[in-house]
Design an enzyme around this catalytic site. Structure first.
Site, mmCIF file in Angstrom:
data_model
loop_
_atom_site.group_PDB
_atom_site.id
_atom_site.type_symbol
_atom_site.label_atom_id
_atom_site.label_comp_id
_atom_site.label_asym_id
_atom_site.label_seq_id
_atom_site.Cartn_x
_atom_site.Cartn_y
_atom_site.Cartn_z
ATOM 1 N N ILE A 198 0.962 -1.199 0.069
ATOM 2 C CA ILE A 198 0.047 0.040 0.045
ATOM 3 C C ILE A 198 0.921 1.343 0.184
ATOM 4 O O ILE A 198 2.200 1.186 0.496
ATOM 5 C CB ILE A 198 -0.976 -0.262 1.182
ATOM 6 C CG1 ILE A 198 -2.031 0.957 0.982
ATOM 7 C CG2 ILE A 198 -0.154 0.098 2.653
ATOM 8 C CD1 ILE A 198 -3.329 0.912 2.243
ATOM 9 N N CYS A 199 0.146 2.338 -0.626
ATOM 10 C CA CYS A 199 1.132 3.491 -0.421
ATOM 11 C C CYS A 199 -0.160 4.714 -0.353
ATOM 12 O O CYS A 199 -0.832 4.321 0.194
ATOM 13 C CB CYS A 199 1.663 3.740 -1.843
ATOM 14 S SG CYS A 199 0.697 3.998 -3.371
ATOM 15 N N GLN A 200 0.104 5.845 -0.985
ATOM 16 C CA GLN A 200 -1.139 6.768 -0.857
ATOM 17 C C GLN A 200 -2.109 6.905 -1.675
ATOM 18 O O GLN A 200 -3.189 6.746 -1.529
ATOM 19 C CB GLN A 200 -0.340 8.298 -0.682
ATOM 20 C CG GLN A 200 -1.406 9.215 -0.372
ATOM 21 C CD GLN A 200 -1.561 9.410 1.217
ATOM 22 O OE1 GLN A 200 -0.825 8.962 2.156
ATOM 23 N NE2 GLN A 200 -2.957 9.084 1.614
ATOM 24 N N GLY A 218 -1.850 4.432 -4.585
ATOM 25 C CA GLY A 218 -1.877 2.985 -5.446
ATOM 26 C C GLY A 218 -0.827 3.053 -6.330
ATOM 27 O O GLY A 218 -0.772 1.980 -6.991
ATOM 28 N N MET A 248 -3.874 4.577 0.713
ATOM 29 C CA MET A 248 -4.246 4.969 1.960
ATOM 30 C C MET A 248 -5.712 6.278 1.800
ATOM 31 O O MET A 248 -6.289 6.220 2.665
ATOM 32 C CB MET A 248 -3.271 5.837 2.787
ATOM 33 C CG MET A 248 -2.261 4.753 3.437
ATOM 34 S SD MET A 248 -2.944 3.537 4.592
ATOM 35 C CE MET A 248 -3.522 4.501 5.897
#
Length: 105
Positions: free
Chosen positions: A65-67, A69, A93
């Site tokens: 996961i990141c901010q 995608g 996120m």
């Protein structure tokens, strides 16, 4: 097992949230400052720029996961090439509605 053009499997933030009871391995590939602002409890911070050094069990499913995608998709692709069983979390996120540790973004 993996072909050259295999797509990385993906899931939604809501689907990941429903998996939390199974204690999934979640890799947060944002920068440490972003991670400190708020992350999924139990996730491990491993920034995208260091992803080539990641060492873990290849038989464990990894949720990346990141901010938004985008970085997680790049990280998931790199990890998949190294033989990891990875799932990219679409929307990152930004789509996460579950519990967050650290500050609110």
């Amino acid at each position: 097992m993996f072909g050259l053009f295999n797509r990385v499997p993906s899931t939604t933030a809501n689907q990941l949230e429903s998996e939390l009871t199974n204690k999934p391995m979640i890799l947060d590939v944002r920068m440490p400052g972003e991670y400190r602002q708020g992350h999924i409890p139990g996730s491990k911070n491993f920034p995208l720029n260091k992803i080539e050094q990641y060492k873990g069990k290849t038989d464990d499913k990894l949720y990346v996961i990141c901010q938004s995608g985008m970085r997680s998709k790049r990280a998931a692709t790199a990890l998949q090439k190294k033989g990891f069983d990875v799932v990219n979390v679409r929307g990152g996120m930004n789509q996460w509605n579950g519990t967050v540790r650290g500050g609110k973004v």
